[in-house]
Write a protein that holds these residues in place. Structure first.
Motif, mmCIF file in Angstrom:
data_model
loop_
_atom_site.group_PDB
_atom_site.id
_atom_site.type_symbol
_atom_site.label_atom_id
_atom_site.label_comp_id
_atom_site.label_asym_id
_atom_site.label_seq_id
_atom_site.Cartn_x
_atom_site.Cartn_y
_atom_site.Cartn_z
ATOM 1 N N ALA A 75 0.665 -0.651 -0.007
ATOM 2 C CA ALA A 75 -0.125 0.020 -0.028
ATOM 3 C C ALA A 75 0.624 1.490 0.443
ATOM 4 C CB ALA A 75 -0.906 -0.043 1.359
ATOM 5 N N THR A 76 1.833 1.533 0.568
ATOM 6 C CA THR A 76 3.075 2.239 0.828
ATOM 7 C C THR A 76 3.766 2.766 -1.045
ATOM 8 O OG1 THR A 76 3.194 2.090 3.176
ATOM 9 C CG2 THR A 76 5.412 3.228 1.375
ATOM 10 N N LEU A 77 4.403 1.527 -0.820
ATOM 11 C CA LEU A 77 4.630 1.877 -3.155
ATOM 12 C C LEU A 77 3.796 2.493 -3.808
ATOM 13 C CD1 LEU A 77 6.646 -1.039 -2.913
ATOM 14 C CD2 LEU A 77 7.757 1.628 -2.238
ATOM 15 N N TYR A 78 2.634 1.512 -3.617
ATOM 16 C CA TYR A 78 1.184 2.165 -4.267
ATOM 17 C C TYR A 78 0.555 3.685 -3.890
ATOM 18 C CZ TYR A 78 -3.851 1.963 -6.181
ATOM 19 O OH TYR A 78 -4.487 1.839 -7.009
ATOM 20 N N LEU A 79 1.060 4.311 -2.772
ATOM 21 C CA LEU A 79 0.822 5.811 -3.016
ATOM 22 C C LEU A 79 1.306 6.695 -3.177
ATOM 23 C CD1 LEU A 79 -1.568 4.992 0.569
ATOM 24 C CD2 LEU A 79 -2.130 5.818 -1.682
ATOM 25 N N PRO A 88 -5.248 9.178 -15.814
ATOM 26 C CA PRO A 88 -5.465 8.234 -14.251
ATOM 27 C C PRO A 88 -6.268 6.850 -15.011
ATOM 28 C CG PRO A 88 -7.231 10.328 -14.235
ATOM 29 C CD PRO A 88 -6.654 10.038 -15.644
ATOM 30 N N ASP A 89 -6.633 6.847 -16.625
ATOM 31 C CA ASP A 89 -6.758 5.575 -16.721
ATOM 32 C C ASP A 89 -5.220 5.168 -17.386
ATOM 33 O OD1 ASP A 89 -7.227 8.058 -18.524
ATOM 34 O OD2 ASP A 89 -7.871 6.306 -20.281
ATOM 35 N N ARG A 90 -4.530 5.856 -18.046
ATOM 36 C CA ARG A 90 -3.328 5.074 -18.359
ATOM 37 C C ARG A 90 -2.085 4.377 -16.871
ATOM 38 N NH1 ARG A 90 -1.488 6.565 -23.453
ATOM 39 N NH2 ARG A 90 -4.333 5.845 -24.738
ATOM 40 N N TRP A 91 -2.752 6.184 -15.116
ATOM 41 C CA TRP A 91 -1.672 5.788 -13.819
ATOM 42 C C TRP A 91 -1.263 4.558 -13.979
ATOM 43 C CZ3 TRP A 91 -2.586 3.518 -9.162
ATOM 44 C CH2 TRP A 91 -0.728 4.221 -8.420
ATOM 45 N N THR A 92 -0.057 3.992 -13.677
ATOM 46 C CA THR A 92 0.151 2.904 -13.351
ATOM 47 C C THR A 92 0.650 3.056 -11.198
ATOM 48 O OG1 THR A 92 2.291 2.459 -14.403
ATOM 49 C CG2 THR A 92 0.372 1.350 -15.108
ATOM 50 N N PRO A 93 1.694 2.261 -10.586
ATOM 51 C CA PRO A 93 1.816 2.479 -9.887
ATOM 52 C C PRO A 93 3.063 2.157 -9.658
ATOM 53 C CG PRO A 93 0.735 0.467 -9.262
ATOM 54 C CD PRO A 93 0.341 0.310 -10.634
ATOM 55 N N ARG A 94 3.920 2.786 -10.331
ATOM 56 C CA ARG A 94 5.706 2.626 -10.843
ATOM 57 C C ARG A 94 6.662 1.875 -10.059
ATOM 58 N NH1 ARG A 94 10.142 5.783 -11.091
ATOM 59 N NH2 ARG A 94 8.818 7.757 -11.260
ATOM 60 N N LYS A 150 -6.297 -5.548 -1.465
ATOM 61 C CA LYS A 150 -7.066 -4.674 -1.807
ATOM 62 C C LYS A 150 -6.105 -2.853 -2.226
ATOM 63 C CE LYS A 150 -11.973 -2.313 -3.116
ATOM 64 N NZ LYS A 150 -13.268 -1.988 -2.560
ATOM 65 N N PRO A 151 -6.097 -2.558 -3.405
ATOM 66 C CA PRO A 151 -4.964 -1.620 -3.025
ATOM 67 C C PRO A 151 -6.565 -0.168 -2.412
ATOM 68 C CG PRO A 151 -5.012 -1.797 -5.154
ATOM 69 C CD PRO A 151 -5.856 -3.383 -4.122
ATOM 70 N N PHE A 178 -3.339 -5.847 -6.244
ATOM 71 C CA PHE A 178 -2.135 -5.940 -6.753
ATOM 72 C C PHE A 178 -1.988 -6.862 -7.687
ATOM 73 C CE2 PHE A 178 -2.097 -3.747 -2.384
ATOM 74 C CZ PHE A 178 -1.516 -2.509 -2.422
ATOM 75 N N ILE A 179 -2.090 -8.271 -7.541
ATOM 76 C CA ILE A 179 -1.623 -8.830 -8.393
ATOM 77 C C ILE A 179 -2.083 -8.022 -10.120
ATOM 78 C CG2 ILE A 179 -3.291 -10.635 -9.081
ATOM 79 C CD1 ILE A 179 -0.082 -11.190 -8.625
#
Length: 278
Positions: A75-79, A88-94, A150-151, A178-179
């Motif tokens: 969750a930390t890396l996601y945020l 928003p529709d192109r964003w990925t949790p890099r 769940k993110p 997350f998967i």
């Protein structure tokens, strides 16, 4: 931290962060407080992902503790993943994807090195395959954890109501867990399949190198091709099973239904098919 980033990223004229990057006090705050804290938080989360492991001897209580720590790191890396300038529709949790991909590739590289060495020293093959099996089981466990988590809602991404209908639908379904983004990034259906198929691709050239150097090592490997092939087959089967501490009814059901024949075929073939004639 995220609220401050939201203000500082709003740099366009008329936005609340416009011109703040030219204020000495704000720059000092970013450099001396915000950046170091964010870096420390990210490094701690990266370390938790990097150290993820669920050995077969782990109890249910220990597994729950590992799962909780891992979910917090995810969750930390996601945020913390950058959002500025991304639709928003192109964003990925890099940052999340980078940490997870590093973990997967580290497991692959370690396993490929160990198995390649063991094929040249067959008495060590059982031990090497046990280590490789454990690496794959950790990936299976990681996939279970990623699939169940769940993110969190990301406060820096525009609300779905502000997006177009198509974008809203994409953003709502893209990161259901997350998967999904990881499998999409790796272009695979499962981490276990990715592990065995990728390793088979690297192993073939290692076997060819052994065979290209005539001698006792190549002759021994050729003479034991049947035993080696069977040992690899068993390793793939065991490696694809979820650890007992995470093997709930759903996991056991999926494991029983899964068919790993293709992964077995490519792994066994990467060795046996490259040994040439007897």
């Amino acid at each position: 931290m995220l609220s401050l980033r939201e203000v500082l990223d709003s740099k366009a004229p008329g936005e609340e962060g416009h011109g703040l990057d030219r204020v000495d006090a704000v720059r000092a705050l970013q450099e001396s407080v915000v950046a170091p804290v964010e870096r420390a938080v990210r490094e701690a989360a990266d370390r938790l992902v990097r150290d993820f492991a669920l050995p077969a001897t782990m109890t249910f209580a220990q597994a729950d503790e590992v799962r909780a720590r891992t979910e917090s790191a995810l969750a930390t890396l996601y945020l913390l993943s950058p959002t500025a300038g991304v639709r928003p529709d192109r964003w990925t949790p890099r940052l999340l994807l980078q940490a997870l991909e590093t973990y997967v590739r580290s497991a692959l590289q370690t396993s490929l090195t160990a198995l390649s060495r063991a094929l040249g020293q067959l008495p060590t093959l059982d031990r090497a395959l046990a280590d490789v099996t454990a690496k794959c089981q950790n990936l299976v466990a990681l996939e279970i954890v990623l699939g169940a988590a769940k993110p969190p809602d990301h406060p820096l991404l525009p609300s779905l109501s502000a997006s177009s209908s198509a974008s809203a639908t994409a953003a709502a379904t893209k990161h259901h867990n997350f998967i999904q983004p990881l499998l999409a990034h790796l272009e695979t259906g499962s981490l276990a399949s990715y592990f065995w198929r990728t390793m088979a691709g690297g192993l073939a050239s290692r076997v060819q190198d052994i065979v290209a150097r005539p001698g006792v090592v190549a002759r021994t490997l050729k003479a034991n091709r049947a035993n080696v092939g069977d040992a690899i087959r068993q390793a793939v089967i065991r490696g694809c099973q979820p650890p007992s501490a995470l093997a709930g009814p759903k996991s056991r059901g999926r494991a029983a239904e899964a068919n790993w024949d293709r992964e077995i075929a490519v792994m066994v073939g990467s060795v046996v098919n490259n040994l040439g004639g007897r």
